[in-house]
Design a protein around this motif. Structure first.
Motif, PDB file in Angstrom:
ATOM      1  N   PHE A  68     -12.870   8.106  -9.276  1.00 33.29           N
ATOM      2  CA  PHE A  68     -12.491   9.514  -9.298  1.00 33.29           C
ATOM      3  C   PHE A  68     -13.017  10.294  -8.087  1.00 33.29           C
ATOM      4  N   GLY A  69     -14.230  10.011  -7.655  1.00 30.97           N
ATOM      5  CA  GLY A  69     -14.709  10.520  -6.379  1.00 30.97           C
ATOM      6  C   GLY A  69     -15.141  11.964  -6.329  1.00 30.97           C
ATOM      7  N   HIS A  70     -15.314  12.636  -7.453  1.00 29.51           N
ATOM      8  CA  HIS A  70     -15.593  14.072  -7.427  1.00 29.51           C
ATOM      9  C   HIS A  70     -16.950  14.402  -6.816  1.00 29.51           C
ATOM     10  N   PHE A  71     -18.008  13.693  -7.206  1.00 28.37           N
ATOM     11  CA  PHE A  71     -19.332  14.029  -6.678  1.00 28.37           C
ATOM     12  C   PHE A  71     -19.446  13.636  -5.214  1.00 28.37           C
ATOM     13  N   GLU A  72     -18.868  12.509  -4.846  1.00 29.65           N
ATOM     14  CA  GLU A  72     -18.896  12.110  -3.445  1.00 29.65           C
ATOM     15  C   GLU A  72     -18.122  13.106  -2.594  1.00 29.65           C
ATOM     16  N   LEU A  73     -16.996  13.589  -3.090  1.00 24.66           N
ATOM     17  CA  LEU A  73     -16.244  14.629  -2.392  1.00 24.66           C
ATOM     18  C   LEU A  73     -17.121  15.857  -2.176  1.00 24.66           C
ATOM     19  N   PHE A  74     -17.885  16.224  -3.206  1.00 25.49           N
ATOM     20  CA  PHE A  74     -18.770  17.381  -3.067  1.00 25.49           C
ATOM     21  C   PHE A  74     -19.834  17.143  -1.996  1.00 25.49           C
ATOM     22  N   LEU A  75     -20.459  15.968  -1.993  1.00 30.20           N
ATOM     23  CA  LEU A  75     -21.514  15.703  -1.017  1.00 30.20           C
ATOM     24  C   LEU A  75     -20.995  15.836   0.411  1.00 30.20           C
ATOM     25  N   HIS A  76     -19.810  15.288   0.682  1.00 27.41           N
ATOM     26  CA  HIS A  76     -19.247  15.415   2.028  1.00 27.41           C
ATOM     27  C   HIS A  76     -18.921  16.876   2.349  1.00 27.41           C
ATOM     28  N   SER A  77     -18.536  17.651   1.330  1.00 33.62           N
ATOM     29  CA  SER A  77     -18.215  19.054   1.556  1.00 33.62           C
ATOM     30  C   SER A  77     -19.474  19.902   1.699  1.00 33.62           C
ATOM     31  N   ARG A  78     -20.508  19.542   0.977  1.00 36.21           N
ATOM     32  CA  ARG A  78     -21.777  20.280   1.051  1.00 36.21           C
ATOM     33  C   ARG A  78     -22.497  20.023   2.364  1.00 36.21           C
ATOM     34  N   PHE A  79     -22.342  18.837   2.928  1.00 38.49           N
ATOM     35  CA  PHE A  79     -22.998  18.478   4.193  1.00 38.49           C
ATOM     36  C   PHE A  79     -21.940  18.011   5.201  1.00 38.49           C
ATOM     37  N   PRO A  80     -21.010  18.885   5.581  1.00 41.19           N
ATOM     38  CA  PRO A  80     -19.902  18.446   6.444  1.00 41.19           C
ATOM     39  C   PRO A  80     -20.347  18.014   7.826  1.00 41.19           C
ATOM     40  N   GLU A  81     -21.508  18.508   8.271  1.00 40.56           N
ATOM     41  CA  GLU A  81     -21.996  18.135   9.602  1.00 40.56           C
ATOM     42  C   GLU A  81     -22.747  16.810   9.597  1.00 40.56           C
ATOM     43  N   HIS A  82     -23.003  16.260   8.417  1.00 39.03           N
ATOM     44  CA  HIS A  82     -23.743  15.008   8.299  1.00 39.03           C
ATOM     45  C   HIS A  82     -22.765  13.860   8.059  1.00 39.03           C
ATOM     46  N   PRO A  83     -22.709  12.877   8.912  1.00 39.61           N
ATOM     47  CA  PRO A  83     -21.862  11.696   8.632  1.00 39.61           C
ATOM     48  C   PRO A  83     -22.521  10.811   7.572  1.00 39.61           C
ATOM     49  N   LEU A  84     -22.367  11.192   6.302  1.00 38.32           N
ATOM     50  CA  LEU A  84     -23.021  10.470   5.215  1.00 38.32           C
ATOM     51  C   LEU A  84     -22.286   9.160   4.929  1.00 38.32           C
ATOM     52  N   THR A 265      -7.928  18.932   0.055  1.00 42.04           N
ATOM     53  CA  THR A 265      -9.048  18.433  -0.747  1.00 42.04           C
ATOM     54  C   THR A 265      -8.672  17.134  -1.440  1.00 42.04           C
ATOM     55  N   GLU A 266      -7.481  17.073  -2.008  1.00 37.78           N
ATOM     56  CA  GLU A 266      -7.058  15.848  -2.690  1.00 37.78           C
ATOM     57  C   GLU A 266      -6.802  14.710  -1.710  1.00 37.78           C
ATOM     58  N   LYS A 267      -6.370  15.028  -0.506  1.00 39.72           N
ATOM     59  CA  LYS A 267      -6.199  13.990   0.513  1.00 39.72           C
ATOM     60  C   LYS A 267      -7.545  13.380   0.875  1.00 39.72           C
ATOM     61  N   LEU A 268      -8.572  14.215   0.977  1.00 45.84           N
ATOM     62  CA  LEU A 268      -9.916  13.715   1.249  1.00 45.84           C
ATOM     63  C   LEU A 268     -10.403  12.858   0.095  1.00 45.84           C
ATOM     64  N   ARG A 269     -10.165  13.316  -1.137  1.00 47.28           N
ATOM     65  CA  ARG A 269     -10.605  12.534  -2.300  1.00 47.28           C
ATOM     66  C   ARG A 269      -9.885  11.186  -2.342  1.00 47.28           C
ATOM     67  N   ARG A 320     -15.471   6.676   8.967  1.00 47.49           N
ATOM     68  CA  ARG A 320     -15.278   7.576  10.109  1.00 47.49           C
ATOM     69  C   ARG A 320     -14.093   8.511   9.882  1.00 47.49           C
ATOM     70  N   ARG A 321     -13.084   8.034   9.175  1.00 42.68           N
ATOM     71  CA  ARG A 321     -11.950   8.904   8.847  1.00 42.68           C
ATOM     72  C   ARG A 321     -12.404  10.035   7.932  1.00 42.68           C
ATOM     73  N   ILE A 322     -13.242   9.719   6.946  1.00 35.24           N
ATOM     74  CA  ILE A 322     -13.775  10.744   6.040  1.00 35.24           C
ATOM     75  C   ILE A 322     -14.569  11.777   6.817  1.00 35.24           C
ATOM     76  N   TRP A 323     -15.404  11.331   7.744  1.00 38.05           N
ATOM     77  CA  TRP A 323     -16.234  12.259   8.512  1.00 38.05           C
ATOM     78  C   TRP A 323     -15.388  13.215   9.350  1.00 38.05           C
ATOM     79  N   ARG A 324     -14.230  12.740   9.831  1.00 34.99           N
ATOM     80  CA  ARG A 324     -13.387  13.575  10.691  1.00 34.99           C
ATOM     81  C   ARG A 324     -12.505  14.545   9.905  1.00 34.99           C
ATOM     82  N   MET A 325     -12.276  14.262   8.644  1.00 32.59           N
ATOM     83  CA  MET A 325     -11.313  15.046   7.871  1.00 32.59           C
ATOM     84  C   MET A 325     -11.833  16.446   7.566  1.00 32.59           C
TER      85      MET A 325
END
Length: 573
Positions: A68-84, A265-269, A320-325
């Motif tokens: 489902f990816g909801h929490f991971e989506l949040f982490l990337h959104s909360r720290f967009p400058e961090h390539p997690l 947002t859904e494309k990122l998820r 890397r695609r996630i980090w760029r999105m």
């Protein structure tokens, strides 16, 4: 007071569909808030650093998060400058002191070292709590031992990992013939309290999921949170991800009515799902006996190390695609519940992904040794049959006139239609190729013995190796899981996909879960072969078997048991 599930509070006189007695609701409300109050004053918060490697370990709660990816989506959104870099290493029915793995797989430290883990989210307690108070001391000592073991290691080469403990959710009472979870919830609260105390002792961040999910399940109206009482559905993970973010101090309260989700947002998820799918395929692939075990020197296993390297590269490209999105604002992650988005209904297509080349693989043995021959056309095959007098045979359907490829199982329905499962992916997907297994429906409407109507019920699946019709759709084997698909709008195509059982062995898919039969008791019976390690979480407690077994699953009650445990070699599907 509003009792919609967008509001985490509730009213004492509103019991929703649970129909609990009033005095019980008062008691539960008072008891479950004790942990939450103490938690707010004691638990450290969490702050990610640039380039952190984050790994989730634990039971089916973790394993299903990747769907489902909801929490991971949040982490990337909360720290967009961090390539997690985020990796999901959940395994069905894992416990703090019991984590069986296939032969040669290696221990947890091997994989945490490979990922250079900086932060470890550890999610345990659901299965251990079935042992009640008698098992609490063993659980507590096991959890402390796990913490100390993790702290001894420097997976990133510099420092011990930051450890975050996550409690189990509450056991939801779904009514009907399902267990109500009352006894289990008493124990889950006790185990959550123990986790809180251990987190305080070691000064670890701790997320209490039991208390808020218990309150929501009892006092709120709205969709169910779980599929079986203990495993969250898409809605459940959507809500729980909010609880985790708030508990870790990553976001304050937001008004969900004024934050809107969007297609970006859904494309990122979806990309996060594709990355998790690809990592799961690399880390926990089918045919593990040919990668890690006794068969890794047999013909057919030569290319698997090279394919693992390809998969690692593909996962890195998706990172890397996630980090760029484009990233949504953190509050907008939950602005609109994606009710119609079912990520697990289709496999990744890897558009734009470069598939790394590998060197030439030296095969051990040739086609002659494997007994291969020419593939006959349907007409040529007919000429090879020797039939008794009075018998005739004809071609009903073939790959020449139907979407059939590597058919592995078939069943007639009550209308006389033939359902066929196809697995062109067999015996395992190639890195970067979209698995496209399917179930098609073949029908002879004019009764001339030849199919004249055909439809695809579902495609885009991965490694079908058995199925049976039932409960308005079909149960399908997709190692290591069993899924149920269903057509709910009557258009002839499956539109819901639900993973109902997790954790079957995947050491050699040719004799993975298969041979489905409905019993006269309304239960579904099926089996698997030798040298498998299977462990499945159920609302009645975990079930485990090693080296072949026959299973019994009753959908009405979600009861799953090992019916026979015996090393009878292989049923072969």
């Amino acid at each position: 007071m509003n009792t919609d599930r967008n509001n985490q509070s509730g009213v004492i006189h509103s019991f929703g569909k649970r129909h609990l007695f009033c005095f019980l609701c008062f008691a539960l409300f008072g008891a479950t808030n004790v942990i939450g109050v103490e938690l707010n004053s004691r638990s450290p918060t969490y702050q990610a650093n640039a380039g952190d490697s984050i790994v989730f370990i634990g039971n089916t709660f973790v394993e299903r998060m990747r769907m489902f990816g909801h929490f991971e989506l949040f982490l990337h959104s909360r720290f967009p400058e961090h390539p997690l870099k985020i990796r999901n290493m959940g395994w069905s029915a894992d416990e703090v002191a019991l984590r069986p793995r296939p032969r040669g797989f290696g221990d947890m430290h091997r994989y945490l070292t490979q990922e250079k883990a900086d932060t470890v989210f550890a999610c345990f307690g659901m299965n251990e709590a079935f042992r009640g108070v008698e098992g609490l001391a063993e659980f507590s000592s096991g959890l402390e031992a796990l913490i100390l073991d993790l702290q001894k290691h420097r997976y990133n080469g510099r420092s011990a990992p930051q450890i975050i403990l996550i409690s189990p959710i509450a056991h939801e009472n779904l009514g009907g013939h399902m267990p109500d979870g009352q006894v289990h919830n008493v124990n889950l609260e006790i185990y959550t309290q123990a986790m809180l105390e251990i987190a305080g002792k070691y000064k670890l961040a701790f997320v209490d999921l039991y208390t808020p999910t218990r309150e929501l399940m009892v006092f709120s109206k709205g969709p169910d949170f779980t599929i079986n009482g203990i495993h969250l559905n898409n809605y459940g993970y959507w809500r729980v991800s909010q609880i985790m973010a708030r508990s870790l101090g990553l976001i304050g309260d937001i008004d969900l009515n004024y934050a809107a989700g969007d297609s970006a947002t859904e494309k990122l998820r979806r990309t996060i799902y594709d990355k998790n799918y690809s990592f799961f395929f690399q880390w926990r692939p089918p045919n593990m006996e040919y990668l890690h075990g006794r068969r890794n020197r047999l013909p057919g296993a030569e290319g698997m190390p090279e394919e693992t390297a390809q998969l690692n590269d593909i996962v890195g490209q998706l990172d890397r695609r996630i980090w760029r999105m484009e990233k949504p604002q953190p509050g907008k992650v939950w602005g609109k519940y994606p009710m119609d988005i079912q990520l697990s209904a289709s496999t990744p297509d890897y558009t734009g992904i470069r598939i790394p080349e590998i060197g030439e693989v030296v095969r051990r043995g040739g086609d002659e040794e494997e007994g291969r021959g020419d593939v006959l056309t349907p007409d040529e095959a007919l000429k090879r049959f020797h039939l008794p007098e009075g018998y005739a045979i004809n071609v009903f359907a073939s790959e020449e006139n139907s979407p059939i490829a590597n058919p592995v199982a078939m069943h007639f329905d009550v209308e006389g239609r033939l359902w066929v499962a196809n697995s062109p992916t067999w015996p395992h997907p190639l890195p970067g190729s979209k698995p496209n297994d399917s179930i098609i429906i073949l029908e002879d409407t004019d009764h001339d013995g030849v199919v004249d109507k055909q439809s695809v019920f579902i495609n885009g699946l991965d490694m079908i190796h058995g199925f049976i019709l039932g409960d308005g759709g079909a149960y399908i084997s997709q190692t290591p899981n069993i899924i149920h698909i269903k057509d709910t709008n009557g258009d002839g195509r499956a539109d819901t996909v639900r993973t109902v059982l997790h954790g079957f062995g995947g050491e050699d898919v040719e004799h993975s879960i298969n041979n489905y039969r409905w019993g006269p008791d309304g239960a579904l019976y099926f089996m698997e072969g030798i040298f498998f390690h299977t462990q499945v979480e159920t609302p009645y407690g975990p079930r485990r078997v090693r080296d072949a077994g026959v299973f019994r699953y009753k959908p009405l009650t979600e009861r799953f048991d090992v019916f026979v445990s015996y090393a009878f070699w292989n049923p072969w599907g």
